[in-house]
Design an enzyme around this catalytic site. Sequence first.
Site, PDB file in Angstrom:
ATOM      1  N   SER A 137     -59.670 -46.857  17.933  1.00 20.16           N
ATOM      2  CA  SER A 137     -60.395 -45.654  18.334  1.00 20.16           C
ATOM      3  C   SER A 137     -59.598 -44.428  17.924  1.00 20.16           C
ATOM      4  CB  SER A 137     -60.595 -45.642  19.847  1.00 20.16           C
ATOM      5  OG  SER A 137     -61.102 -44.398  20.288  1.00 20.16           O
ATOM      6  N   TYR A 150     -57.707 -46.090  28.740  1.00 19.28           N
ATOM      7  CA  TYR A 150     -58.386 -46.436  27.486  1.00 19.28           C
ATOM      8  C   TYR A 150     -57.509 -46.098  26.282  1.00 19.28           C
ATOM      9  CZ  TYR A 150     -61.954 -46.611  23.857  1.00 19.28           C
ATOM     10  OH  TYR A 150     -62.661 -46.889  22.710  1.00 19.28           O
TER      11      TYR A 150
END
Length: 257
Positions: A137, A150
């Site tokens: 990501s 995250y």
Amino acid sequence: MLENKVVVITGASSGIGLLTAQMLSSEGAVPILAARSHDKLTEASRRMAGKHEIKVVDVTRDDQVRQMMDEVIKTYGRIDILLNNAGYGKFENAVDMPAEAFQRMMEVNYMGTVRCTKAVLPHMLERRCGQIVNIASMAGKIGTAKSTAYTATKHAVLGFSNALRQELRETGIIVSTVNPGPIDTPFFDIADPSGGYVSNVKWLMMKPEQVARKIVQLMKTGKEELNLPFKAAAAMRIYQLFPRLSDKLTYRMMNKK
């Protein structure tokens, strides 16, 4: 180029996992759709046109991961490509998120990638070919508020991928990472149930079809890293050159959660 390639895809019951599987099928590949929910996989299977299989697996379970990979290899004789796509996020301040929530997210996003990779690696090493594609990501390169858990998982995925690529450099196995920004998928049903963050970053949000198409192209070319979208890729390069200055200048713009 992808015809008859056996591609295992985790987190394939929806979003970019399912879309990538559909596109691979149209290219003549044999996608193996893996996810936890049998019902969602069954529904996903109805949306597949070409040859494929579904496998119910929890990537936090070593035994289930090994069994799935062994079954695929027994059936097809090989796994050509592994797409580690399973993962989720939840946006919450570190002080409010229980340690158990950090651990659970790491178990799925990072250790799930590790388990699946280790399950196919001996087979790929024996054949001296294969590709491992890890969905990381933009968050793995640029940290923002309310994404400590995250971001940490995606930093871990990137670190694992980069080091593994060096280990496998002369083995014939390609290790690729995909670092997308926000994508319009069910990911945000959990990560951002209020919809506030989605509303704030709508201008940057990518269509899942766009990302899936880029992933399929990466599988064809063997590219080692893909940063999406282009605007975000440029920002990541600047951030890596001047991280602390970038933090100060972009704090308000980046923290939209």
